[in-house]
Every structure is written in structure tokens, then in C-alpha cells.
Scaffold this active site. Sequence first.
Site, PDB file in Angstrom:
ATOM      1  N   LYS A  41       0.848  -1.197   0.000  1.00  0.00           N
ATOM      2  CA  LYS A  41       0.000   0.000   0.000  1.00  0.00           C
ATOM      3  C   LYS A  41       0.877   1.238   0.000  1.00  0.00           C
ATOM      4  CE  LYS A  41      -3.771  -1.670   3.010  1.00  0.00           C
ATOM      5  NZ  LYS A  41      -4.339  -1.427   4.339  1.00  0.00           N
ATOM      6  N   ARG A  90     -14.956  -5.942  11.187  1.00  0.00           N
ATOM      7  CA  ARG A  90     -16.142  -5.150  10.846  1.00  0.00           C
ATOM      8  C   ARG A  90     -17.212  -5.982  10.155  1.00  0.00           C
ATOM      9  NH1 ARG A  90     -12.289  -0.937   8.002  1.00  0.00           N
ATOM     10  NH2 ARG A  90     -11.247  -2.955   7.864  1.00  0.00           N
ATOM     11  N   SER A 128      -9.823   3.507   7.145  1.00  0.00           N
ATOM     12  CA  SER A 128      -8.836   4.550   6.825  1.00  0.00           C
ATOM     13  C   SER A 128      -8.956   4.954   5.361  1.00  0.00           C
ATOM     14  CB  SER A 128      -7.419   4.030   7.093  1.00  0.00           C
ATOM     15  OG  SER A 128      -7.236   3.778   8.457  1.00  0.00           O
TER      16      SER A 128
HETATM   17  P1  ADP Z   1      -4.407  -3.335   8.257  1.00  0.00           P
HETATM   18  O1  ADP Z   1      -3.856  -2.705   7.014  1.00  0.00           O
HETATM   19  O2  ADP Z   1      -3.422  -4.131   9.054  1.00  0.00           O
HETATM   20  O3  ADP Z   1      -5.738  -4.040   8.103  1.00  0.00           O
HETATM   21  P2  ADP Z   1      -5.822  -1.126   9.456  1.00  0.00           P
HETATM   22  O4  ADP Z   1      -5.190   0.093  10.029  1.00  0.00           O
HETATM   23  O5  ADP Z   1      -6.705  -0.948   8.267  1.00  0.00           O
HETATM   24  O6  ADP Z   1      -4.629  -2.089   9.210  1.00  0.00           O
HETATM   25  O7  ADP Z   1      -6.642  -1.885  10.584  1.00  0.00           O
HETATM   26  C1  ADP Z   1      -6.044  -2.362  11.754  1.00  0.00           C
HETATM   27  C2  ADP Z   1      -7.019  -3.249  12.483  1.00  0.00           C
HETATM   28  O8  ADP Z   1      -8.147  -2.489  12.890  1.00  0.00           O
HETATM   29  C3  ADP Z   1      -7.592  -4.402  11.664  1.00  0.00           C
HETATM   30  O9  ADP Z   1      -7.796  -5.508  12.537  1.00  0.00           O
HETATM   31  C4  ADP Z   1      -8.910  -3.866  11.161  1.00  0.00           C
HETATM   32  O10 ADP Z   1      -9.831  -4.906  10.870  1.00  0.00           O
HETATM   33  C5  ADP Z   1      -9.332  -3.059  12.371  1.00  0.00           C
HETATM   34  N1  ADP Z   1     -10.234  -1.962  12.016  1.00  0.00           N
HETATM   35  C6  ADP Z   1     -10.113  -1.082  11.000  1.00  0.00           C
HETATM   36  N2  ADP Z   1     -11.137  -0.211  10.979  1.00  0.00           N
HETATM   37  C7  ADP Z   1     -11.947  -0.569  12.018  1.00  0.00           C
HETATM   38  C8  ADP Z   1     -13.207  -0.074  12.512  1.00  0.00           C
HETATM   39  N3  ADP Z   1     -13.850   0.928  11.901  1.00  0.00           N
HETATM   40  N4  ADP Z   1     -13.748  -0.671  13.609  1.00  0.00           N
HETATM   41  C9  ADP Z   1     -13.110  -1.710  14.185  1.00  0.00           C
HETATM   42  N5  ADP Z   1     -11.936  -2.246  13.753  1.00  0.00           N
HETATM   43  C10 ADP Z   1     -11.369  -1.680  12.686  1.00  0.00           C
END
Ligand code: ADP
Length: 161
Positions: A41, A90, A128
Amino acid sequence: MLKAVYPGSFDPVTNGHLDIIKRASAMADTLIVGVCGNPNKQSLLTADERVELLREVTKNLENVEVMEIEGMLGEFAKEQGANVIIRGVRDISDFINEFQRAIINKQLTGDVETIFLAASPENITLSSSAVREILAFDGNLDMFVPEAVKAKLKAKNEREG
Ligand code: ADP
């Protein structure tokens, strides 16, 4: 004694991540929030910026530390003496990915368990990448990220946009 690692890209940290951090820190003795670089990414924020924002938004949570994870997650967990990995889920597509990662991490480490926390209802559609898209159109981020994150993103957008 529960020492947990919550890894992620956090590009940027959202209210959904913060909810998981608060809930996990209430269960663990120590929670390390680990910022991972993702080679697949292209990131909006540098790893240092992501660490800095996470420190800012977790400054009132006494048992939370923020660190960068440079190598493999399982090795990092073992080096830190952590016995649990926390992941947020989620929906079913998160679950499929997270389930596979949990099994691989268990195979690699032998004894580090993964605990899944279900996203809170208000955060199930929050990611994100959605925040980055809204930012690209200079949209309203109030509902999705803490104030300090919004300020940093808007300032970065103005400087670079
Ligand atoms: P990655 O690229 O490792 O998935 P993220 O920053 O997107 O990293 O997410 C980190 C963790 O947080 C993952 O386990 C993801 O599923 C969780 N996560 C992301 N967004 C949310 C949300 N809105 N509510 C709960 N958990 C979330």
C-alpha cells in the site's frame, strides 16, 4: 498477565481504531499499538506521523504504548513478551482475512493467540481508506477521526494540495 499487541497500518487512525484500542486496553495489562508499514500500500502518512498521531490520541490511556513494527508481527510480539494479538472485525470479509492471518501467526509463533473484537455498530462502515477519500475531496471528517487527526490531515492537505 495479558500483554497484547494491536497491529495495523493506521493510515490514519480512525474512531474505529480508537474504539478497539480503548476496549482492548481495558482488558489487557499492557497494550502495544504497533504501526506496520504495508509494502503493498502507498501510504498517506509516514510511519513516524502515524506513530505520533496514535501517541497523541492515546495519551490518556496509561497502559497503552505505541511502537513501529519493522519485521514480522509474530516475531515482534515474542520480542515484546506479548501473548495476544488484537484485531478488529467489521464484517465477513474482514473475518475471512483476519481468520487466515490468525492461523498463520499461531503457526509461526506457537503460542501467541489472536483475539477478535467486533467493531462497534457506529464504526462498521468506517475505514482509513474512506477517510483518505473524504480528505481528497476536502470533505467533513468530524464523524470519523479524532480532532488531532483531522487537524493534521487538513494541514497536510493544504501544504501538499
Ligand atoms: P491493516 O492494514 O493491518 O488491516 P488497518 O489500520 O486498516 O490495518 O486496521 C487495523 C485493524 O483495525 C484491523 O484488525 C482492522 O480490521 C481493524 N479496524 C479497521 N477499521 C476498524 C473499525 N472501523 N472498527 C473496528 N476495527 C477496525
